[in-house]
Scaffold this motif. Sequence first.
Motif, PDB file in Angstrom:
ATOM      1  N   PRO A  10      32.037 -19.322  -2.486  1.00 20.09           N
ATOM      2  CA  PRO A  10      31.484 -20.023  -1.317  1.00 20.09           C
ATOM      3  C   PRO A  10      32.050 -21.434  -1.210  1.00 20.09           C
ATOM      4  CG  PRO A  10      29.863 -19.917  -3.076  1.00 20.09           C
ATOM      5  CD  PRO A  10      31.039 -19.097  -3.527  1.00 20.09           C
ATOM      6  N   ALA A  33      27.479 -20.447   1.802  1.00 18.10           N
ATOM      7  CA  ALA A  33      28.239 -20.262   3.038  1.00 18.10           C
ATOM      8  C   ALA A  33      29.694 -19.966   2.683  1.00 18.10           C
ATOM      9  CB  ALA A  33      28.159 -21.510   3.909  1.00 18.10           C
ATOM     10  N   HIS A  36      35.217 -18.266   7.251  1.00 16.28           N
ATOM     11  CA  HIS A  36      35.833 -17.141   7.947  1.00 16.28           C
ATOM     12  C   HIS A  36      37.327 -17.146   7.670  1.00 16.28           C
ATOM     13  CE1 HIS A  36      32.443 -16.929  11.184  1.00 16.28           C
ATOM     14  NE2 HIS A  36      32.024 -16.631   9.977  1.00 16.28           N
ATOM     15  N   LYS A  37      37.938 -15.974   7.725  1.00 19.20           N
ATOM     16  CA  LYS A  37      39.372 -15.862   7.455  1.00 19.20           C
ATOM     17  C   LYS A  37      40.202 -16.708   8.411  1.00 19.20           C
ATOM     18  CE  LYS A  37      39.187 -11.272   5.466  1.00 19.20           C
ATOM     19  NZ  LYS A  37      39.582  -9.867   5.601  1.00 19.20           N
ATOM     20  N   GLY A  41      34.963 -21.031  11.230  1.00 21.59           N
ATOM     21  CA  GLY A  41      33.521 -21.036  11.030  1.00 21.59           C
ATOM     22  C   GLY A  41      33.148 -20.554   9.639  1.00 21.59           C
ATOM     23  N   HIS A  42      31.854 -20.374   9.434  1.00 23.27           N
ATOM     24  CA  HIS A  42      31.320 -19.921   8.147  1.00 23.27           C
ATOM     25  C   HIS A  42      30.253 -18.859   8.364  1.00 23.27           C
ATOM     26  CE1 HIS A  42      33.160 -23.642   6.751  1.00 23.27           C
ATOM     27  NE2 HIS A  42      33.008 -23.196   5.519  1.00 23.27           N
ATOM     28  N   THR A  43      30.093 -18.005   7.377  1.00 26.02           N
ATOM     29  CA  THR A  43      28.976 -17.074   7.330  1.00 26.02           C
ATOM     30  C   THR A  43      27.985 -17.620   6.315  1.00 26.02           C
ATOM     31  OG1 THR A  43      30.325 -15.175   7.902  1.00 26.02           O
ATOM     32  CG2 THR A  43      28.254 -14.718   6.754  1.00 26.02           C
ATOM     33  N   VAL A  44      26.736 -17.792   6.734  1.00 28.24           N
ATOM     34  CA  VAL A  44      25.696 -18.308   5.853  1.00 28.24           C
ATOM     35  C   VAL A  44      24.870 -17.133   5.352  1.00 28.24           C
ATOM     36  CG1 VAL A  44      23.678 -19.817   5.673  1.00 28.24           C
ATOM     37  CG2 VAL A  44      25.618 -20.498   7.098  1.00 28.24           C
ATOM     38  N   GLN A  45      24.750 -17.041   4.034  1.00 29.95           N
ATOM     39  CA  GLN A  45      23.967 -15.986   3.398  1.00 29.95           C
ATOM     40  C   GLN A  45      22.796 -16.647   2.693  1.00 29.95           C
ATOM     41  OE1 GLN A  45      26.283 -13.425   0.883  1.00 29.95           O
ATOM     42  NE2 GLN A  45      24.506 -12.830  -0.316  1.00 29.95           N
TER      43      GLN A  45
END
Length: 82
Positions: A10, A33, A36-37, A41-45
Amino acid sequence: MTEKSNKNRPSFEAYHVKEGPEEKSYFNRVGVAFPHKDGEGHTVQLDSVPVDGRIVLRTPKERLEEAREEQPRRRRRDQRER
């Protein structure tokens, strides 16, 4: 570290921040977080979702450095109050 293992790490850690007495803030890690490739942006988990306070994203390195700076230094035995 290989390039693949860097992609799985992360870029941010998510913390629930709650204000306490005497203007102290308490941080509780609630997720991470991942970028993205495409770098857009980001993916928040999140492992949990706080119902109050706020969520702060910090890089793992920044948080470790702050914790070290905030830690009070131990006093030698002869410096302690009795």
